[in-house]
Design a protein around this motif. Structure first.
Motif, PDB file in Angstrom:
ATOM      1  N   GLN A 164       3.631  -3.990   6.027  1.00  0.00           N
ATOM      2  CA  GLN A 164       3.586  -2.550   6.286  1.00  0.00           C
ATOM      3  C   GLN A 164       2.704  -2.220   7.483  1.00  0.00           C
ATOM      4  OE1 GLN A 164       2.348  -2.076   2.014  1.00  0.00           O
ATOM      5  NE2 GLN A 164       3.587  -0.225   2.165  1.00  0.00           N
ATOM      6  N   ALA A 165       1.757  -3.114   7.787  1.00  0.00           N
ATOM      7  CA  ALA A 165       0.842  -2.899   8.906  1.00  0.00           C
ATOM      8  C   ALA A 165       1.184  -3.881  10.016  1.00  0.00           C
ATOM      9  CB  ALA A 165      -0.602  -3.101   8.456  1.00  0.00           C
ATOM     10  N   ILE A 166       0.914  -3.477  11.259  1.00  0.00           N
ATOM     11  CA  ILE A 166       1.170  -4.370  12.389  1.00  0.00           C
ATOM     12  C   ILE A 166       0.348  -5.641  12.234  1.00  0.00           C
ATOM     13  CG2 ILE A 166       0.919  -4.639  14.886  1.00  0.00           C
ATOM     14  CD1 ILE A 166       1.404  -1.649  15.162  1.00  0.00           C
ATOM     15  N   GLU A 167      -0.944  -5.479  11.864  1.00  0.00           N
ATOM     16  CA  GLU A 167      -1.816  -6.637  11.643  1.00  0.00           C
ATOM     17  C   GLU A 167      -1.685  -7.071  10.195  1.00  0.00           C
ATOM     18  OE1 GLU A 167      -3.069  -3.824  12.989  1.00  0.00           O
ATOM     19  OE2 GLU A 167      -3.352  -4.407  15.086  1.00  0.00           O
ATOM     20  N   LEU A 205       0.834  -1.200   0.000  1.00  0.00           N
ATOM     21  CA  LEU A 205       0.000   0.000   0.000  1.00  0.00           C
ATOM     22  C   LEU A 205       0.872   1.256   0.000  1.00  0.00           C
ATOM     23  CD1 LEU A 205      -2.562  -1.084   2.727  1.00  0.00           C
ATOM     24  CD2 LEU A 205      -3.104  -0.683   0.324  1.00  0.00           C
ATOM     25  N   PRO A 206       0.458   2.287  -0.718  1.00  0.00           N
ATOM     26  CA  PRO A 206       1.159   3.569  -0.600  1.00  0.00           C
ATOM     27  C   PRO A 206       0.896   4.180   0.768  1.00  0.00           C
ATOM     28  CG  PRO A 206      -0.774   3.771  -2.019  1.00  0.00           C
ATOM     29  CD  PRO A 206      -0.613   2.326  -1.737  1.00  0.00           C
ATOM     30  N   ALA A 207       1.746   5.101   1.158  1.00  0.00           N
ATOM     31  CA  ALA A 207       1.650   5.707   2.496  1.00  0.00           C
ATOM     32  C   ALA A 207       0.307   6.387   2.714  1.00  0.00           C
ATOM     33  CB  ALA A 207       2.801   6.700   2.687  1.00  0.00           C
ATOM     34  N   THR A 208      -0.226   7.028   1.677  1.00  0.00           N
ATOM     35  CA  THR A 208      -1.506   7.728   1.837  1.00  0.00           C
ATOM     36  C   THR A 208      -2.638   6.742   2.133  1.00  0.00           C
ATOM     37  OG1 THR A 208      -1.775   7.643  -0.578  1.00  0.00           O
ATOM     38  CG2 THR A 208      -0.850   9.673   0.379  1.00  0.00           C
ATOM     39  N   ILE A 254      -8.304   2.328  -1.777  1.00  0.00           N
ATOM     40  CA  ILE A 254      -8.808   2.821  -0.488  1.00  0.00           C
ATOM     41  C   ILE A 254      -9.322   4.233  -0.713  1.00  0.00           C
ATOM     42  CG2 ILE A 254      -8.260   3.187   1.945  1.00  0.00           C
ATOM     43  CD1 ILE A 254      -7.947   0.303   0.989  1.00  0.00           C
ATOM     44  N   ASN A 255     -10.594   4.345  -1.030  1.00  0.00           N
ATOM     45  CA  ASN A 255     -11.162   5.651  -1.373  1.00  0.00           C
ATOM     46  C   ASN A 255     -12.603   5.751  -0.885  1.00  0.00           C
ATOM     47  OD1 ASN A 255     -12.557   3.986  -3.124  1.00  0.00           O
ATOM     48  ND2 ASN A 255     -11.500   4.705  -4.965  1.00  0.00           N
ATOM     49  N   ALA A 256     -13.356   6.671  -1.457  1.00  0.00           N
ATOM     50  CA  ALA A 256     -14.734   6.914  -1.026  1.00  0.00           C
ATOM     51  C   ALA A 256     -15.633   5.703  -1.270  1.00  0.00           C
ATOM     52  CB  ALA A 256     -15.299   8.138  -1.753  1.00  0.00           C
ATOM     53  N   HIS A 287      -3.984  -6.302  -6.387  1.00  0.00           N
ATOM     54  CA  HIS A 287      -4.140  -5.300  -5.340  1.00  0.00           C
ATOM     55  C   HIS A 287      -5.631  -4.978  -5.204  1.00  0.00           C
ATOM     56  CE1 HIS A 287       0.160  -4.896  -5.988  1.00  0.00           C
ATOM     57  NE2 HIS A 287       0.236  -4.207  -4.871  1.00  0.00           N
ATOM     58  N   ALA A 288      -6.191  -5.305  -4.044  1.00  0.00           N
ATOM     59  CA  ALA A 288      -7.636  -5.127  -3.863  1.00  0.00           C
ATOM     60  C   ALA A 288      -7.951  -5.134  -2.370  1.00  0.00           C
ATOM     61  CB  ALA A 288      -8.404  -6.261  -4.559  1.00  0.00           C
ATOM     62  N   TRP A 289      -9.186  -4.823  -2.054  1.00  0.00           N
ATOM     63  CA  TRP A 289      -9.679  -4.954  -0.678  1.00  0.00           C
ATOM     64  C   TRP A 289     -11.002  -5.712  -0.682  1.00  0.00           C
ATOM     65  CZ3 TRP A 289     -14.491  -2.869  -0.187  1.00  0.00           C
ATOM     66  CH2 TRP A 289     -14.830  -1.796  -1.004  1.00  0.00           C
ATOM     67  N   ALA A 290     -11.267  -6.383   0.434  1.00  0.00           N
ATOM     68  CA  ALA A 290     -12.519  -7.133   0.596  1.00  0.00           C
ATOM     69  C   ALA A 290     -13.071  -6.846   1.985  1.00  0.00           C
ATOM     70  CB  ALA A 290     -12.267  -8.628   0.423  1.00  0.00           C
ATOM     71  N   LEU A 291     -14.322  -6.452   2.035  1.00  0.00           N
ATOM     72  CA  LEU A 291     -14.991  -6.143   3.290  1.00  0.00           C
ATOM     73  C   LEU A 291     -15.864  -7.343   3.673  1.00  0.00           C
ATOM     74  CD1 LEU A 291     -15.403  -3.856   5.397  1.00  0.00           C
ATOM     75  CD2 LEU A 291     -17.426  -3.159   4.079  1.00  0.00           C
ATOM     76  N   VAL A 292     -15.482  -8.020   4.760  1.00  0.00           N
ATOM     77  CA  VAL A 292     -16.154  -9.254   5.165  1.00  0.00           C
ATOM     78  C   VAL A 292     -16.965  -8.990   6.431  1.00  0.00           C
ATOM     79  CG1 VAL A 292     -15.845 -11.692   5.745  1.00  0.00           C
ATOM     80  CG2 VAL A 292     -14.225 -10.560   4.208  1.00  0.00           C
ATOM     81  N   ARG A 293     -18.206  -9.416   6.421  1.00  0.00           N
ATOM     82  CA  ARG A 293     -19.101  -9.213   7.550  1.00  0.00           C
ATOM     83  C   ARG A 293     -18.856 -10.268   8.638  1.00  0.00           C
ATOM     84  NH1 ARG A 293     -24.934  -8.614   4.692  1.00  0.00           N
ATOM     85  NH2 ARG A 293     -25.034 -10.754   5.483  1.00  0.00           N
ATOM     86  N   PRO A 294     -19.354 -10.050   9.844  1.00  0.00           N
ATOM     87  CA  PRO A 294     -19.171 -11.037  10.914  1.00  0.00           C
ATOM     88  C   PRO A 294     -19.801 -12.394  10.638  1.00  0.00           C
ATOM     89  CG  PRO A 294     -19.736  -8.901  11.841  1.00  0.00           C
ATOM     90  CD  PRO A 294     -19.912  -8.779  10.365  1.00  0.00           C
ATOM     91  N   ASP A 295     -20.750 -12.474   9.695  1.00  0.00           N
ATOM     92  CA  ASP A 295     -21.335 -13.772   9.348  1.00  0.00           C
ATOM     93  C   ASP A 295     -20.593 -14.451   8.201  1.00  0.00           C
ATOM     94  OD1 ASP A 295     -22.139 -12.043   7.347  1.00  0.00           O
ATOM     95  OD2 ASP A 295     -24.253 -12.615   7.383  1.00  0.00           O
ATOM     96  N   GLY A 296     -19.422 -13.941   7.853  1.00  0.00           N
ATOM     97  CA  GLY A 296     -18.616 -14.576   6.819  1.00  0.00           C
ATOM     98  C   GLY A 296     -19.113 -14.345   5.413  1.00  0.00           C
ATOM     99  N   TYR A 297     -19.870 -13.286   5.191  1.00  0.00           N
ATOM    100  CA  TYR A 297     -20.313 -12.921   3.851  1.00  0.00           C
ATOM    101  C   TYR A 297     -19.554 -11.685   3.374  1.00  0.00           C
ATOM    102  CZ  TYR A 297     -24.195 -16.104   2.995  1.00  0.00           C
ATOM    103  OH  TYR A 297     -24.955 -17.227   2.729  1.00  0.00           O
ATOM    104  N   LEU A 298     -19.317 -11.644   2.072  1.00  0.00           N
ATOM    105  CA  LEU A 298     -18.617 -10.514   1.483  1.00  0.00           C
ATOM    106  C   LEU A 298     -19.599  -9.359   1.299  1.00  0.00           C
ATOM    107  CD1 LEU A 298     -15.866  -9.649   0.224  1.00  0.00           C
ATOM    108  CD2 LEU A 298     -16.788 -10.360  -1.991  1.00  0.00           C
ATOM    109  N   ALA A 299     -19.313  -8.239   1.968  1.00  0.00           N
ATOM    110  CA  ALA A 299     -20.177  -7.064   1.865  1.00  0.00           C
ATOM    111  C   ALA A 299     -19.845  -6.227   0.648  1.00  0.00           C
ATOM    112  CB  ALA A 299     -20.061  -6.211   3.123  1.00  0.00           C
TER     113      ALA A 299
END
Length: 577
Positions: A518-521, A488-491, A557-559, A539-551
């Motif tokens: 680059q991140a502690i976690e 990831l870039p610094a920004t 990393i933007n709006a 290079h991508a991101w995935a938002l996973v819900r507590p029930d194990g479904y992809l939100a």
């Protein structure tokens, strides 16, 4: 009301099974609730009505998330007296949920794993599958299926709830009246020691297919009842058949009617025999008649111990909505399906897992109350899918005269000779995690797999030890889990840190085998299983819900990510195409 009078009152589940002495169910003591002392009516955030597999899964899920609740059940045991075997086949998604709840190891130790299914017409094998060879099953840490009697899972859930604490389990507490208004719901409950009233902000109806709440609320639903009749025989053999799911569309040993054969826990086999439409339930379940039927299938010399026998008929029902004011319908209270493909109890478990994290997020002030409406959107879609699939199987197994019977005959004839036709054979499409395609809580951007379940695949922790997706979900403790793949870039790192401070989100960087963290976690995904489970690449991101479904998923990393988080928390409820 005396204790004996309470015991003599018929239970409302109305299961029409014959009794059997082969199963011994645990019994839990009646403890007089504090409301019987005449104190002021107490208002609870959540009251769960029904202590079957659905209600107990919800209670256990809430306990894991630190949310207090009351569960009332009219009986003093798990299972159903006289019908204690019931569900037996539990899917990978359910097993992943149970792993998160801390009871998977108990289930795996007691139950029987299987992945191979074979279907026969007469002596010919016309269809087979091995789920471990299928891409949607083989990467999870849990097997495709485990067979185990339902009451075992319910008992494991009770034990786990007691370990976790925070849930008030009230046995021999029967709901007798209900009302709700803009302030709260009020429930009248009858016990062996008298009646009391209790208030709730949210009421969960997990009372099953004969739900009194559904009747009192006058909930509209679609219903269909066929004339197909079946007889269950739970038996032990002196010689063991293969540990596979065997089905016969036309069994020569059952008057060319269908038969199912499954191994469960305790070396008990579940044999389901399709009966004539006008069969007498009492006659077909007589021990001498059952033994004769078993001898025709397995030979006269086989030694058989009959554990339990019961006839049944099924029906199909589905409500038009799964939320009615403060009441949430789940499990068989919301839909009833035929038992083909294991889509009954498993969908109740998924209902509970879906609602638990949403209730927890709202009650903790981490999500808007509008998020709760997505329970109806998502789980009603799942219920409708499962009713549709099981109805098709029921029509294949008991076709109407004319085109349906002609299609079945043609499918069987072709499948005997040609591999392409074997997929037409429908003895039950095995249950999978239902996708969500119309939820206001998912961000359906182009190319995203939002609404799909994320398998419980393995990865490596930073120290090289093995982890699994459920470990990350447990670490997130009910918050959203953001997986960021690649460097990831610094920004972008700064935006992530700010985002995790401002929102209930836990972020983890996912790297290849050798890339510097680059991140502690951060974790490593050398085989790409974690990335594949989230349906993202590069290079991508995935938002996973507590029930194990992809939100949601995306690339930057933007709006778009901020909007997806807001949507997942009920802060953006606009409908999407």
């Amino acid at each position: 009301m005396s204790f004996s009078a309470y015991r003599d009152t018929a239970l409302t589940n109305s299961y029409e099974f014959t009794s059997g002495a082969g199963y011994v169910l645990p019994e839990y003591p009646f403890v007089p609730p504090p409301e019987l002392q005449g104190l002021a009516t107490v208002r609870h955030p959540i009251v769960i009505v029904g202590g079957g597999i659905t209600g107990l899964t919800l209670a256990c899920s809430l306990a894991r998330l630190g949310v207090r609740a009351v569960l009332i059940d009219e009986d003093n045991t798990v299972g159903v007296k006289g019908a204690s075997s019931r569900g037996i086949c539990y899917t990978q998604k359910s097993l992943e949920i149970f792993e998160r709840l801390g009871i998977f190891e108990r289930i795996a130790a007691k139950g029987t794993q299987w992945s191979v299914g074979r279907t026969f017409a007469g002596e010919d094998e016309v269809y087979s599958f091995d789920l471990r060879q299928q891409g949607n099953f083989h990467l999870s840490c849990q097997p495709p299926f485990i067979n185990i009697q339902q009451f075992y899972i319910e008992a494991f859930l009770v034990d786990r709830i007691q370990e976790l604490g925070g849930i008030d389990l009230r046995w021999q507490n029967r709901l007798t009246a209900f009302e709700q208004n803009s302030e709260a719901a009020t429930l009248t409950v009858e016990t062996p020691a008298g009646s009391y009233r209790i208030e709730a902000e949210h009421v969960i109806d997990a009372t099953g297919s004969h739900s009194p709440l559904r009747k009192w609320l006058n909930v509209p639903f679609d219903s269909r009842r066929g004339d197909d009749r079946w007889c269950i025989a739970d038996v032990r053999f002196s010689t063991q058949p293969p540990t596979e799911r065997h089905t016969w569309i036309e069994a020569p040993f059952n008057e060319n009617r269908a038969v199912w054969q499954h191994l469960m826990a305790d070396d008990v086999w579940r044999i389901d025999y399709q009966m004539a439409p006008n069969a007498d339930p009492e006659y077909v379940s007589r021990e001498d008649v059952v033994r004769e039927r078993l001898a025709r299938q397995f030979g006269k010399d086989v030694e058989v111990e009959i554990v339990w026998v019961g006839p049944y008929a099924y029906r199909s029902e589905c409500v038009h909505a799964m939320r009615h004011g403060r009441v949430y319908l789940m499990g068989d209270s919301a839909k009833v399906v035929s038992p083909f493909g294991a889509r009954g109890g498993n969908t109740g478990v998924a209902d509970a897992d879906n609602l638990a994290w949403k209730l927890a997020a709202v009650l903790r002030g981490k999500a808007h109350a509008a998020l709760l409406q997505s329970y109806d959107e998502e789980r009603l879609e799942a219920a409708q899918q499962n009713v549709c699939v099981t109805n098709r199987t029921a029509r294949f197994l008991r076709p109407a005269e004319g085109s349906e019977r002609l299609f079945r005959q043609a499918a069987i004839g072709l499948a005997r000779q040609y591999p392409f036709a074997r997929s037409f054979i429908n003895t039950g499409r095995m249950a999978v995690a239902n996708p969500y395609s119309r939820s206001t809580a998912c961000a359906y951007a182009q190319g995203s797999a939002a609404g799909q379940s994320v398998q419980n695949v393995q990865f490596q922790w930073a120290d090289g030890s093995r982890g699994q997706v459920n470990d990350l979900l447990n670490w997130a403790a009910g918050d959203l889990l953001l997986l960021v793949f690649g460097d990831l870039p610094a920004t972008a790192l700064q935006r992530l840190r700010r985002l995790c401070l401002d929102a209930p989100v836990r972020s983890v960087q996912v790297l290849g085998a050798d890339a510097p963290g680059q991140a502690i976690e951060h974790v490593r995904d050398p085989r790409g299983h974690l990335q594949g489970a989230c349906h993202v690449f590069g290079h991508a991101w995935a938002l996973v819900r507590p029930d194990g479904y992809l939100a949601a998923s995306g690339e930057t990393i933007n709006a778009q990510l901020v909007a997806a988080i807001e949507r997942s928390l009920g802060l953006r409820g606009d409908k999407q195409p």
